[in-house]
Design a protein around this motif. Structure first.
Motif, short mmCIF file in Angstrom:
data_model
loop_
_atom_site.label_atom_id
_atom_site.label_comp_id
_atom_site.label_asym_id
_atom_site.label_seq_id
_atom_site.Cartn_x
_atom_site.Cartn_y
_atom_site.Cartn_z
N TYR A 59 0.81 -1.22 0.00
CA TYR A 59 0.00 0.00 0.00
C TYR A 59 0.85 1.27 0.00
O TYR A 59 0.33 2.37 0.19
CB TYR A 59 -0.91 0.01 1.24
CG TYR A 59 -0.15 -0.15 2.54
CD1 TYR A 59 0.31 0.96 3.25
CD2 TYR A 59 0.17 -1.42 3.02
CE1 TYR A 59 1.04 0.81 4.42
CE2 TYR A 59 0.89 -1.58 4.19
CZ TYR A 59 1.33 -0.47 4.88
OH TYR A 59 2.05 -0.62 6.02
N GLY A 60 2.16 1.13 -0.21
CA GLY A 60 3.07 2.26 -0.08
C GLY A 60 2.72 3.45 -0.96
O GLY A 60 2.81 4.61 -0.52
N LYS A 61 2.32 3.20 -2.18
CA LYS A 61 2.04 4.30 -3.11
C LYS A 61 0.77 5.06 -2.74
O LYS A 61 0.54 6.17 -3.24
CB LYS A 61 1.95 3.77 -4.54
CG LYS A 61 3.29 3.29 -5.09
CD LYS A 61 3.18 2.87 -6.54
CE LYS A 61 4.53 2.42 -7.08
NZ LYS A 61 4.45 1.99 -8.51
N SER A 62 -0.05 4.49 -1.88
CA SER A 62 -1.27 5.19 -1.47
C SER A 62 -0.97 6.30 -0.47
O SER A 62 -1.82 7.17 -0.23
CB SER A 62 -2.26 4.21 -0.84
OG SER A 62 -1.81 3.79 0.45
N ASN A 63 0.23 6.26 0.13
CA ASN A 63 0.64 7.23 1.16
C ASN A 63 -0.28 7.21 2.38
O ASN A 63 -0.33 8.19 3.12
CB ASN A 63 0.70 8.65 0.58
CG ASN A 63 1.81 8.79 -0.43
OD1 ASN A 63 2.82 8.09 -0.37
ND2 ASN A 63 1.65 9.70 -1.38
N GLU A 64 -0.99 6.11 2.59
CA GLU A 64 -1.91 6.02 3.72
C GLU A 64 -1.23 5.40 4.93
O GLU A 64 -0.24 4.68 4.81
CB GLU A 64 -3.15 5.21 3.33
CG GLU A 64 -4.02 5.88 2.29
CD GLU A 64 -5.21 5.04 1.90
OE1 GLU A 64 -6.32 5.36 2.35
OE2 GLU A 64 -5.04 4.04 1.17
#
Length: 366
Positions: free
Chosen positions: A335-340
């Motif tokens: 989920y890294g690219k979601s910046n969540e």
């Protein structure tokens, strides 16, 4: 700037959550800011042995060891041999007898997923400690972040700008199967984990049954494995923190202990494979090439046995319990690219020193 000062500064920044409404950016306080990672410089002495009394034994004497599920609105087995999902049972209201029964059911199923547990999660850290102590002596992690003043609560944390997890960035996969802190003399038994904040999608957790992985092997090979012991080491994890990562703190010197390759659960009597890629380093008494070959085979077997695995997809209010003695697990960092933000808390009672499946096996000391 010291690691403590850095983490303090980051924690203050993370205590607000950016929300976008139209073209304006709004800042709202993070409701679990009191549970953000804190890295105390306090040093702890080595852990001392203790007598563990598994609460599952008490449940065996009950006329209905599954009575705590009587008010459940839905009970679904995730797979035939691993994992049960439960709705309609409020963990926050379980009495001592119900908790004993829960411990036995987790031992039998390996993994239990409870939905709708907002009351349990929102009761806060003092309640978490009271809960965990029912199942054993609470473990204090030597390197991880914890809520301020609550070192017994292990935290996982990752967002767009920071990560305070033990992660390998030089691998093609984020999947690392392990049993928590298996390097301790008395590793954990029943473990409770929940997310306080989670990405919209991703960040699931994989589990596998080490009872089932063992049963897949041929009897003659299992007979050989039952004669072996292996070293479990916390050195690499400590070095990771000493390099300035995670929080840069090592509160207790790393240890290595030897455990049987095949252990027996004290309550159910089930035998389980007890090696993991993250902490098991070598098999005692074998040449290096022999040890590496056997461990690589076992790790690959654990990795590839999708028919023995269960995947937990997180929802708000989910609490997951598993028995570290008979399972392994891995977070999925996709989920890294979601910046969540993914922020979780683990309550980790220790259990007995691993019991060899082979009666009379002498497990050496380092």
């Amino acid at each position: 700037m010291s690691a403590i000062e850095t983490v303090t500064e980051v924690s203050q920044t993370l205590s607000t959550l950016n929300l976008r409404g139209g073209d304006q950016e709004q800042t709202a306080p993070y409701c679990y800011a009191n549970l953000l990672p804190h890295f105390s410089p306090e040093q702890y002495p080595p852990l001392t042995p203790f007598k563990h009394e598994d609460p599952g034994f008490r449940a065996l004497k009950h006329t209905d060891p599954r009575a705590f599920l009587k008010n459940a609105t839905n009970v679904v087995e995730l797979t035939p041999n691993l994992g049960t999902e439960v709705c309609g049972v409020n963990l926050a209201t379980l009495d001592s007898e119900g908790r004993d029964q829960l411990a036995l059911e987790v031992a039998r199923r390996g993994l239990m997923v409870f939905r709708g547990q907002h009351e349990f999660i929102d009761r806060g850290p003092d309640s978490y400690l009271e809960w965990g102590r029912h199942f054993g002596r609470l473990h204090i992690h030597p390197t991880s972040g914890h809520p301020k003043d609550y070192p017994q609560i292990h935290l996982v944390y990752k967002d767009a700008k920071s990560s305070y997890n033990f992660e390998r960035e030089d691998s093609i996969t984020s999947t690392v199967w392990h049993s928590d802190v298996s390097y301790e003399l008395q590793p954990p038994g029943l473990t409770t984990f929940f997310l306080l904040s989670q990405p919209t999608t991703g960040g699931d957790t994989l589990f596998t049954s080490q009872i089932s992985t063992l049963k897949k092997l041929s009897p003659s090979f299992v007979a050989f494995l039952r004669t072996l012991s292996a070293v479990h080491s916390g050195v690499e994890q400590a070095q990771f923190s000493r390099s300035g990562k995670r929080g840069g703190i090592v509160r207790r010197e790393p240890v290595e202990h030897v455990h049987p390759l095949v252990r027996r659960h004290p309550v159910t009597g089930e035998e389980a494979l007890y090696v993991n890629r993250q902490f098991t380093t070598r098999i005692v008494g074998l040449k290096r090439e022999e040890s590496e070959t056997i461990l690589k085979f076992l790790y690959d077997h654990i990795d590839k046995s999708a028919d023995l695995q269960a995947r937990v997809k997180w929802q708000p209010g989910t609490v997951v319990l598993w028995d570290n003695r008979v399972t392994a697990h891995s977070a999925i960092v996709d989920y890294g690219k979601s910046n969540e933000r993914r922020h979780g808390a683990r309550i980790t009672p220790q259990a007995e020193r691993p019991i060899p499946a082979l009666e009379g096996l002498e497990v050496p000391s380092i």
